[in-house]
Scaffold this motif. Structure first.
Motif, PDB file in Angstrom:
ATOM      1  N   GLY A   1      22.456  60.235  67.194  1.00 22.21           N
ATOM      2  CA  GLY A   1      21.776  60.531  68.440  1.00 22.21           C
ATOM      3  C   GLY A   1      20.450  61.245  68.304  1.00 22.21           C
ATOM      4  O   GLY A   1      19.863  61.655  69.310  1.00 22.21           O
ATOM      5  N   GLN A   2      19.939  61.374  67.097  1.00 19.85           N
ATOM      6  CA  GLN A   2      18.678  62.070  66.873  1.00 19.85           C
ATOM      7  C   GLN A   2      17.528  61.062  66.877  1.00 19.85           C
ATOM      8  O   GLN A   2      16.970  60.699  65.831  1.00 19.85           O
ATOM      9  N   LEU A   3      17.179  60.586  68.068  1.00 18.26           N
ATOM     10  CA  LEU A   3      16.259  59.469  68.181  1.00 18.26           C
ATOM     11  C   LEU A   3      14.837  59.826  67.759  1.00 18.26           C
ATOM     12  O   LEU A   3      14.127  58.985  67.186  1.00 18.26           O
ATOM     13  N   GLU A   4      14.396  61.025  68.040  1.00 20.65           N
ATOM     14  CA  GLU A   4      13.033  61.395  67.644  1.00 20.65           C
ATOM     15  C   GLU A   4      12.905  61.445  66.125  1.00 20.65           C
ATOM     16  O   GLU A   4      11.927  60.959  65.548  1.00 20.65           O
ATOM     17  N   ALA A   5      13.913  62.051  65.464  1.00 21.03           N
ATOM     18  CA  ALA A   5      13.898  62.105  64.003  1.00 21.03           C
ATOM     19  C   ALA A   5      14.001  60.701  63.422  1.00 21.03           C
ATOM     20  O   ALA A   5      13.359  60.375  62.413  1.00 21.03           O
ATOM     21  N   ALA A   6      14.810  59.850  64.068  1.00 19.14           N
ATOM     22  CA  ALA A   6      14.942  58.465  63.611  1.00 19.14           C
ATOM     23  C   ALA A   6      13.603  57.736  63.726  1.00 19.14           C
ATOM     24  O   ALA A   6      13.171  57.034  62.800  1.00 19.14           O
ATOM     25  N   ALA A   7      12.953  57.903  64.881  1.00 19.17           N
ATOM     26  CA  ALA A   7      11.688  57.213  65.103  1.00 19.17           C
ATOM     27  C   ALA A   7      10.652  57.634  64.068  1.00 19.17           C
ATOM     28  O   ALA A   7       9.856  56.798  63.596  1.00 19.17           O
ATOM     29  N   GLU A   8      10.634  58.906  63.705  1.00 16.59           N
ATOM     30  CA  GLU A   8       9.677  59.380  62.708  1.00 16.59           C
ATOM     31  C   GLU A   8       9.903  58.685  61.371  1.00 16.59           C
ATOM     32  O   GLU A   8       8.946  58.260  60.699  1.00 16.59           O
ATOM     33  N   GLN A   9      11.161  58.528  60.963  1.00 14.06           N
ATOM     34  CA  GLN A   9      11.466  57.840  59.706  1.00 14.06           C
ATOM     35  C   GLN A   9      11.102  56.365  59.786  1.00 14.06           C
ATOM     36  O   GLN A   9      10.583  55.786  58.822  1.00 14.06           O
ATOM     37  N   PHE A  10      11.345  55.751  60.938  1.00 16.63           N
ATOM     38  CA  PHE A  10      10.994  54.332  61.085  1.00 16.63           C
ATOM     39  C   PHE A  10       9.481  54.140  61.048  1.00 16.63           C
ATOM     40  O   PHE A  10       8.978  53.138  60.520  1.00 16.63           O
ATOM     41  N   ARG A  11       8.750  55.085  61.618  1.00 16.85           N
ATOM     42  CA  ARG A  11       7.285  54.984  61.568  1.00 16.85           C
ATOM     43  C   ARG A  11       6.778  55.118  60.127  1.00 16.85           C
ATOM     44  O   ARG A  11       5.852  54.405  59.716  1.00 16.85           O
ATOM     45  N   ILE A  12       7.424  56.020  59.364  1.00 22.69           N
ATOM     46  CA  ILE A  12       7.061  56.154  57.947  1.00 22.69           C
ATOM     47  C   ILE A  12       7.333  54.840  57.214  1.00 22.69           C
ATOM     48  O   ILE A  12       6.517  54.358  56.427  1.00 22.69           O
TER      49      ILE A  12
END
Length: 502
Positions: free
Chosen positions: A381-392
């Motif tokens: 459920g940590q979508l912001e942290a997930a999005a940051e990794q996906f952007r990387i």
């Protein structure tokens, strides 16, 4: 001869189909009795006689034994102290062509409404009063309070169960052994009468034994649709709940093995309710440890509440004068967030460390590792942290799985147009990506673009017919707040789109 067992008001409907005792009818004549019928009646607690048996013919000198059944009304549930009541056995028959009717008195011992024995642990399910307005008020308030605390960790049912336990912690519920009827002792004495509190009583008293807190937590879970089960180990009882994850997905999702109970194709989270003051994380770990230690010795019991209700129905118990004040919403949220941080530290950290070690050994690219780490964050459920990794992972614009997963996060956040843009970008890199096709189809549905949606589904059918079949255009698709993150691991996200792990 007759034997009427002590009557437990909690199970008043149980006695309509299960014996409350037995009696023997004898014919002392040489001529048979015909059309013999036996009924039981306790006027104070029954609306009328209950037919127990139609014995037919009773030959001269013959004796027949029959169970005693009773259809009690709910007035028996007003018994707060053990008492005795007058009853009668009624025998109707024909003798030498004439109709006869005789009755004889019996004494009925009625226990108090909180009484039960532990000859069948499933009986405790009758105390799980999930429809009690007080229980519903508590559980639904908690569930609605945490509903908008970001994406659910693991699953929506997991979040609700987690939040309910933490709300009991915030409510300052305490574990207190009953000195007169401790479960540890009485569970080994199957005929000894125990005293269990109803869930609303435990809330009102803010304390209870392990059995009292177990039925309270189970009632809260079931009141909001989360399946619960009673778990027994020698001298102890606690609760497990079904978070709605397939066992294989659940087993891969959590950091430590042995944290779940797998029964009949379902994964259950055990919770040691007596540790209510210590928080969910410790209660879960302790519950799992207790289960596996007892399981190794072959001394466990597992009783899903809904199955137990088939035999022991819950009563509609509402006691006047009970008032429960929920903690303020901000305190519920504060307690939830604090414990959730501990949970994520325990679950996410080890998973990420393992991924990094695995990928170094396998010589995977930094993009692949960042994408996998993002999936872990998303599952919890940590979508912001997930999005940051996906952007990387997608920084060079050539790694389709990460681009797809950015779309998944945007979809979960309700940003349909932006999500569709990412899916289309991923499809330009990988036209046969089932994950991107499924995500695009769901976005187009949400955007009411049926024509394009059907075109995308046709492409998906050619790539992955099974996944395409799950997108039923005849039914509404899931909203952006629905979720089942167990499927991140196996290939699809929260029943919304497909998480690409490549």
């Amino acid at each position: 001869e007759h034997k009427i067992n002590p009557i437990f008001p909690l199970f008043y409907s149980y006695y309509d189909k299960n014996p409350a005792g037995e009696l023997s009818i004898s014919n002392g004549e040489s001529t048979p009795y015909e059309k013999v019928k036996v009924s039981f009646y306790a006027k104070q607690y029954m609306d009328g006689p209950r037919l127990c048996a139609d014995l037919g013919t009773l030959k001269g000198g013959e004796t027949k034994t029959t169970p005693v059944f009773a259809l009690f009304n709910d007035s028996i549930f007003r018994v707060t102290e053990g008492t005795k009541a007058a009853g009668e056995v009624i025998v109707e028959y024909f003798y030498l062509g004439k109709e006869k009717k005789v009755s004889f008195p019996v004494t009925v011992q009625v226990q108090n409404r909180n009484a039960m024995t532990w000859d069948d642990d499933r009986k405790a399910a009758a105390f799980v009063t999930a429809k009690d307005p007080l229980i519903l008020g508590f559980s639904k308030n908690v569930a609605s309070t945490v509903r908008y605390e970001g994406a659910p960790p693991v699953s929506e049912d997991f979040r609700i169960a987690f939040a309910l336990f933490q709300a009991l912690t915030t409510y300052n519920l305490g574990y207190a052994v009953d000195p007169k009827t401790p479960y540890t002792a009485l569970s080994e004495k199957q005929d000894t009468v125990d005293f269990l509190q109803f869930p609303n009583q435990t809330l009102a008293y803010r304390a209870g034994d392990c059995d009292d807190i177990s039925v309270l937590y189970a009632a809260l879970l079931e009141s909001v649709g989360v399946p619960a089960a009673l778990v027994t180990t020698p001298g102890h009882i606690y609760v497990a709940f079904d978070p709605g994850l397939p066992p294989d997905s659940a087993g891969r999702l959590f950091a430590a093995k042995g944290e779940l109970i797998v029964r009949d194709g379902r994964a259950w989270v055990p919770v040691e309710v007596t540790l209510v003051k210590d928080g969910f994380v410790r209660a879960w770990r302790t519950g799992a440890q207790e289960w596996w230690e007892a399981e190794a010795a072959g001394k466990t019991g597992f009783y899903p509440i809904r199955e137990a209700w088939g035999t022991y129905e819950p009563v509609g118990f509402v006691e006047g004068g009970i008032a429960v004040s929920l903690p303020p919403p901000e305190r519920i949220v504060e307690g939830y967030r604090r414990e959730l941080a501990k949970f994520l530290e325990a679950q996410v950290g080890p998973r990420i460390a393992a991924i990094q070690a695995e990928d170094r050994a396998a010589k995977k690219t930094a993009d692949q590792t960042a994408n996998r780490i993002g999936v872990v964050y998303a599952q919890f459920g940590q979508l912001e942290a997930a999005a940051e990794q996906f952007r990387i992972a997608s920084r060079r614009g050539t790694y389709a799985p990460a681009v797809t997963n950015i779309g998944n996060v945007l979809y979960l956040q309700g940003e349909m147009k932006d999500a569709l843009e990412q899916y289309e970008k991923a499809l330009s890199l990988a036209p046969a990506s089932a994950a991107a096709l499924a995500g695009a189809a769901r976005c187009l549905y949400a955007l009411d673009d049926t024509k394009r949606m059907n075109e995308v589904i046709a492409k998906l059918k050619a790539v992955n017919p099974e996944l395409a079949a799950k997108i039923d255009t005849a039914k509404p698709m899931p909203s952006a707040t629905a979720g089942d993150p167990s499927k991140y691991e196996s290939g699809s996200t929260t029943s919304l789109s497909v998480m690409d792990k490549d």
